[in-house]
Design a protein around this motif. Structure first.
Motif, mmCIF file in Angstrom:
data_model
loop_
_atom_site.group_PDB
_atom_site.id
_atom_site.type_symbol
_atom_site.label_atom_id
_atom_site.label_comp_id
_atom_site.label_asym_id
_atom_site.label_seq_id
_atom_site.Cartn_x
_atom_site.Cartn_y
_atom_site.Cartn_z
ATOM 1 N N GLN A 135 2.540 8.135 4.661
ATOM 2 C CA GLN A 135 2.169 7.389 5.860
ATOM 3 C C GLN A 135 0.734 6.941 5.634
ATOM 4 N N GLU A 136 0.475 5.660 5.837
ATOM 5 C CA GLU A 136 -0.877 5.103 5.719
ATOM 6 C C GLU A 136 -1.278 4.588 7.090
ATOM 7 N N LYS A 181 -8.090 -0.973 -0.827
ATOM 8 C CA LYS A 181 -8.758 -2.172 -1.344
ATOM 9 C C LYS A 181 -7.837 -2.924 -2.306
ATOM 10 N N GLN A 182 -7.117 -2.190 -3.160
ATOM 11 C CA GLN A 182 -6.181 -2.812 -4.092
ATOM 12 C C GLN A 182 -5.116 -3.617 -3.349
ATOM 13 N N ALA A 183 -4.746 -3.163 -2.168
ATOM 14 C CA ALA A 183 -3.735 -3.855 -1.363
ATOM 15 C C ALA A 183 -4.337 -4.980 -0.519
ATOM 16 N N GLY A 184 -5.641 -5.237 -0.694
ATOM 17 C CA GLY A 184 -6.290 -6.300 0.073
ATOM 18 C C GLY A 184 -6.743 -5.850 1.443
ATOM 19 N N GLU A 224 -4.318 1.626 14.601
ATOM 20 C CA GLU A 224 -3.619 0.435 15.083
ATOM 21 C C GLU A 224 -2.377 0.093 14.259
ATOM 22 N N TYR A 225 -2.371 0.488 12.992
ATOM 23 C CA TYR A 225 -1.293 0.101 12.086
ATOM 24 C C TYR A 225 -0.865 1.295 11.251
ATOM 25 N N ILE A 226 0.396 1.253 10.815
ATOM 26 C CA ILE A 226 0.917 2.295 9.938
ATOM 27 C C ILE A 226 1.811 1.633 8.887
ATOM 28 N N GLY A 227 1.704 2.145 7.665
ATOM 29 C CA GLY A 227 2.622 1.780 6.594
ATOM 30 C C GLY A 227 3.340 3.053 6.176
ATOM 31 N N LEU A 264 0.831 -1.204 0.000
ATOM 32 C CA LEU A 264 0.000 0.000 0.000
ATOM 33 C C LEU A 264 0.868 1.257 0.000
ATOM 34 N N SER A 265 1.827 1.328 0.883
ATOM 35 C CA SER A 265 2.695 2.501 0.958
ATOM 36 C C SER A 265 3.511 2.671 -0.315
#
Length: 98
Positions: free
Chosen positions: A93-94, A32-35, A76-79, A5-6
């Motif tokens: 940053q995602e 969505k493209q990254a699942g 909760e999460y970061i990319g 995604l990132s």
């Protein structure tokens, strides 16, 4: 999945530096493209042409909108992505919450 995604979003910034993707859709479609399609909260920070991680984080922390994403305890999460294309450096940053 977060790396993908990132990487996608950071690479797209060379074509269109925007929260809109080069195909005209919202950056949310990259999740969505990254699942990543079962998440309740998502956000993104972008930056261009900062040479170091410290410089880009300092800039994000000076921006109320970007800082709000970084400081939001609900994520909760970061990319994180960084890509150099020619003379430009793009950062993303995602942020995600289930």
């Amino acid at each position: 999945m977060f790396y993908f995604l990132s990487r996608v979003r950071t690479t797209e910034c060379d074509e269109l530096f925007s929260y809109t993707r080069p195909d005209g859709t919202s950056y949310f479609t990259a999740f969505k493209q990254a699942g990543i399609d079962d998440w309740t909260r998502r956000a993104e920070n972008l930056a261009e042409d900062y040479d170091t991680p410290a410089e880009v984080v300092n800039a994000w922390m000076k921006s109320p909108t970007h800082k709000a994403n970084i400081m939001n305890g609900e994520f909760e999460y970061i990319g994180i992505g960084c890509v150099k294309v020619g003379e430009h450096i793009y950062w993303t940053q995602e942020f995600l919450t289930r």
